[in-house]
Scaffold this active site. Structure first.
Site, PDB file in Angstrom:
ATOM      1  N   SER A  71      64.562  41.744   0.880  1.00  0.00           N
ATOM      2  CA  SER A  71      65.955  41.340   0.660  1.00  0.00           C
ATOM      3  C   SER A  71      66.064  39.847   0.342  1.00  0.00           C
ATOM      4  O   SER A  71      67.136  39.385  -0.060  1.00  0.00           O
ATOM      5  CB  SER A  71      66.830  41.701   1.861  1.00  0.00           C
ATOM      6  OG  SER A  71      66.346  41.076   3.022  1.00  0.00           O
ATOM      7  N   HIS A  72      65.004  39.087   0.528  1.00  0.00           N
ATOM      8  CA  HIS A  72      65.021  37.669   0.134  1.00  0.00           C
ATOM      9  C   HIS A  72      63.913  37.338  -0.861  1.00  0.00           C
ATOM     10  O   HIS A  72      63.585  36.177  -1.072  1.00  0.00           O
ATOM     11  CB  HIS A  72      64.957  36.757   1.365  1.00  0.00           C
ATOM     12  CG  HIS A  72      66.231  36.842   2.134  1.00  0.00           C
ATOM     13  ND1 HIS A  72      66.430  37.790   3.098  1.00  0.00           N
ATOM     14  CD2 HIS A  72      67.395  36.168   2.014  1.00  0.00           C
ATOM     15  CE1 HIS A  72      67.664  37.682   3.562  1.00  0.00           C
ATOM     16  NE2 HIS A  72      68.270  36.710   2.926  1.00  0.00           N
TER      17      HIS A  72
ATOM     18  N   GLU B 256      69.864  43.697   2.960  1.00  0.00           N
ATOM     19  CA  GLU B 256      69.352  45.038   3.317  1.00  0.00           C
ATOM     20  C   GLU B 256      70.388  46.099   2.948  1.00  0.00           C
ATOM     21  O   GLU B 256      70.034  47.198   2.492  1.00  0.00           O
ATOM     22  CB  GLU B 256      69.068  45.129   4.818  1.00  0.00           C
ATOM     23  CG  GLU B 256      68.075  44.117   5.367  1.00  0.00           C
ATOM     24  CD  GLU B 256      66.645  44.419   4.959  1.00  0.00           C
ATOM     25  OE1 GLU B 256      66.391  45.535   4.500  1.00  0.00           O
ATOM     26  OE2 GLU B 256      65.805  43.504   5.087  1.00  0.00           O
TER      27      GLU B 256
HETATM   28  P1  NDP Z   1      65.787  41.710  11.519  1.00  0.00           P
HETATM   29  O1  NDP Z   1      66.879  42.363  12.313  1.00  0.00           O
HETATM   30  O2  NDP Z   1      64.944  42.557  10.666  1.00  0.00           O
HETATM   31  O3  NDP Z   1      64.831  40.909  12.492  1.00  0.00           O
HETATM   32  C1  NDP Z   1      65.320  39.884  13.308  1.00  0.00           C
HETATM   33  C2  NDP Z   1      64.209  39.310  14.152  1.00  0.00           C
HETATM   34  O4  NDP Z   1      63.872  40.231  15.187  1.00  0.00           O
HETATM   35  C3  NDP Z   1      62.913  39.050  13.378  1.00  0.00           C
HETATM   36  O5  NDP Z   1      62.361  37.834  13.817  1.00  0.00           O
HETATM   37  C4  NDP Z   1      62.041  40.257  13.754  1.00  0.00           C
HETATM   38  O6  NDP Z   1      60.645  39.998  13.660  1.00  0.00           O
HETATM   39  C5  NDP Z   1      62.466  40.487  15.177  1.00  0.00           C
HETATM   40  N1  NDP Z   1      62.249  41.847  15.634  1.00  0.00           N
HETATM   41  C6  NDP Z   1      62.608  42.991  14.993  1.00  0.00           C
HETATM   42  N2  NDP Z   1      62.247  44.057  15.726  1.00  0.00           N
HETATM   43  C7  NDP Z   1      61.642  43.584  16.852  1.00  0.00           C
HETATM   44  C8  NDP Z   1      61.051  44.180  17.985  1.00  0.00           C
HETATM   45  N3  NDP Z   1      61.007  45.495  18.122  1.00  0.00           N
HETATM   46  N4  NDP Z   1      60.540  43.374  18.942  1.00  0.00           N
HETATM   47  C9  NDP Z   1      60.557  42.023  18.811  1.00  0.00           C
HETATM   48  N5  NDP Z   1      61.110  41.396  17.757  1.00  0.00           N
HETATM   49  C10 NDP Z   1      61.649  42.166  16.783  1.00  0.00           C
HETATM   50  O7  NDP Z   1      66.406  40.524  10.608  1.00  0.00           O
HETATM   51  P2  NDP Z   1      67.873  40.371  10.034  1.00  0.00           P
HETATM   52  O8  NDP Z   1      68.192  41.597   9.277  1.00  0.00           O
HETATM   53  O9  NDP Z   1      68.807  39.968  11.107  1.00  0.00           O
HETATM   54  O10 NDP Z   1      67.700  39.130   9.019  1.00  0.00           O
HETATM   55  C11 NDP Z   1      66.881  39.265   7.870  1.00  0.00           C
HETATM   56  C12 NDP Z   1      66.729  37.953   7.137  1.00  0.00           C
HETATM   57  O11 NDP Z   1      67.920  37.619   6.428  1.00  0.00           O
HETATM   58  C13 NDP Z   1      66.409  36.733   7.985  1.00  0.00           C
HETATM   59  O12 NDP Z   1      65.230  36.177   7.471  1.00  0.00           O
HETATM   60  C14 NDP Z   1      67.583  35.774   7.751  1.00  0.00           C
HETATM   61  O13 NDP Z   1      67.238  34.393   7.749  1.00  0.00           O
HETATM   62  C15 NDP Z   1      68.054  36.207   6.404  1.00  0.00           C
HETATM   63  N6  NDP Z   1      69.456  35.856   6.135  1.00  0.00           N
HETATM   64  C16 NDP Z   1      69.739  34.821   5.273  1.00  0.00           C
HETATM   65  C17 NDP Z   1      71.046  34.486   4.993  1.00  0.00           C
HETATM   66  C18 NDP Z   1      71.381  33.349   4.098  1.00  0.00           C
HETATM   67  O14 NDP Z   1      72.545  33.117   3.834  1.00  0.00           O
HETATM   68  N7  NDP Z   1      70.430  32.585   3.625  1.00  0.00           N
HETATM   69  C19 NDP Z   1      72.163  35.233   5.587  1.00  0.00           C
HETATM   70  C20 NDP Z   1      71.747  36.265   6.505  1.00  0.00           C
HETATM   71  C21 NDP Z   1      70.442  36.574   6.744  1.00  0.00           C
HETATM   72  P3  NDP Z   1      59.775  40.740  12.495  1.00  0.00           P
HETATM   73  O15 NDP Z   1      60.229  40.095  11.214  1.00  0.00           O
HETATM   74  O16 NDP Z   1      58.354  40.468  12.842  1.00  0.00           O
HETATM   75  O17 NDP Z   1      60.146  42.188  12.546  1.00  0.00           O
END
Ligand code: NDP
Length: 340
Positions: A46-47, A187
């Protein structure tokens, strides 16, 4: 959906070519292409290349200056400001990184505000290079109004991610990076593109009714994660990246935006802490490693970032697979013939 295998290097080259062909100079194209390739490498599509058409749209519309040069100034002994001067965020972030690390080492704690830049990326790409230098880092940025505050039915808050990174000596750092929405907007857009439902609790339709249809959510509102708790985090991010630093709140970003589908103009806040300067210089690392060991011993638990790192190892060996239609859309933007 047809997918094409690409090496991580080829992803970067493709992104770079499309940006160069549409008005980015070498520095800006290089900085953006690197974060796009890093996102694909770590399994965050998604990025990744998915964002390229938006980046290019903003170059074409003239909203973003692909030749912008960021500038750095000191606002207070512990506060730096990087002005993006109308460019994409990655170059501004690159520009401010070494001075922020140096100031955190000198003072124990330092902040950096980033203004007048266009942000579309995953935040872990920004904290990781700081944390790899042994410095604890936080990053916050806001987005366009997408999330209904707890109790409301209309999008008002940005998806407002925050990231936190903790150094682990010779081990890879621990980094979490999460939107304050229940699911990142990218996503949901990908789910809409690929025609599958999202889970319950991700968003509501334009009438405020719960739905799992991604298109209805994109036309309605996303929900914060964890109800009022995620809503409070999103609110904090708005204040830190808008009110505090003289930049736009999400609703103001929308008023400024030309709706070209590219990244909105806005601000970011980075905080950097030197763990050797907070009262436990000899022991903090071994002490926190002990904590990670205890946590890792719990059945079912893993550290945030473990999934990304596993993806990184896999894609550095075997490359990544990208939807063929997306590859060809970007090849067209780069002035290249479709892939066979
Ligand atoms: P996720 O919900 O996929 O993940 C959030 C965090 O939780 C990650 O660090 C992930 O690590 C961790 N995680 C997930 N599952 C587990 C688990 N079972 N146990 C422990 N840790 C866990 O991410 P989001 O959907 O919330 O965000 C996705 C991306 O979007 C981010 O990188 C964010 O910076 C970006 N974003 C950017 C925006 C912008 O304007 N520039 C706006 C909104 C979002 P892991 O990756 O290892 O699964």
């Amino acid at each position: 959906m047809d997918r094409l295998p690409l090496s991580v290097k080829a992803v970067r080259e493709l992104a770079h070519a499309a940006l160069r062909a549409n008005g980015c100079d070498e520095e800006n194209a290089g900085a953006v292409a690197t974060v796009v390739a890093d996102a694909e490498r770590d399994g965050c599509p998604s990025h990744g290349l998915f964002r390229l058409p938006g980046y290019v749209a903003s170059l074409k519309s003239g909203k973003v200056n692909g030749k912008a040069r960021p500038s750095l100034e000191t606002l207070a002994p512990g506060v730096l400001r990087v002005k993006g001067n109308g460019g994409f965020a990655p170059l501004a972030l690159q520009h401010g990184r070494a001075p922020l690390i140096e100031l955190a080492r000198k003072q124990g704690i330092a902040a950096e505000v980033l203004t007048d830049m266009y942000h579309f990326a995953a935040l872990w790409t920004e904290v990781e290079p700081i944390v790899e230098q042994g410095i604890i880092a936080f990053a916050f940025t806001s987005y366009l109004p997408s999330v209904a505050p707890a109790g409301a039915k209309r999008a008002f808050l940005g998806t407002n991610p925050m990231a936190f990174g903790w150094p682990r000596g010779t081990r890879p750092p621990m980094i979490f990076d999460q939107a304050s929405a229940a699911m990142a907007r990218g996503e949901i857009q990908i789910a809409a593109r690929d025609g599958h439902a999202v889970r319950q609790g991700v968003g509501i339709d334009a009438d405020g009714n719960p739905t799992t249809d991604p298109a209805s959510i994109l036309g309605g509102a996303q929900l914060p994660f964890g109800g009022y708790k995620g809503s409070a985090i999103a609110l904090m991010v708005e204040l830190l990246t808008g009110g505090l630093i003289g930049e736009s709140f999400a609703f103001e970003s929308a008023q400024r935006d030309n709706k070209d589908g590219g990244p909105p103009c806005g601000g970011e806040l980075l905080l950097a802490l030197d763990p050797a300067r907070f009262g436990d210089p000899e022991r903090w690392l071994a002490h926190s490693e002990g904590f990670f060991t205890e946590l890792g011993g719990l059945d079912g638990a893993r550290l945030p970032g473990d999934r990304r790192r596993a993806n990184r190892e896999k894609s550095m060996r075997g490359g990544v697979e990208i939807p063929a239609a997306l590859v060809n859309d970007i090849r067209k933007l780069a002035g290249l013939a479709p892939a066979a």
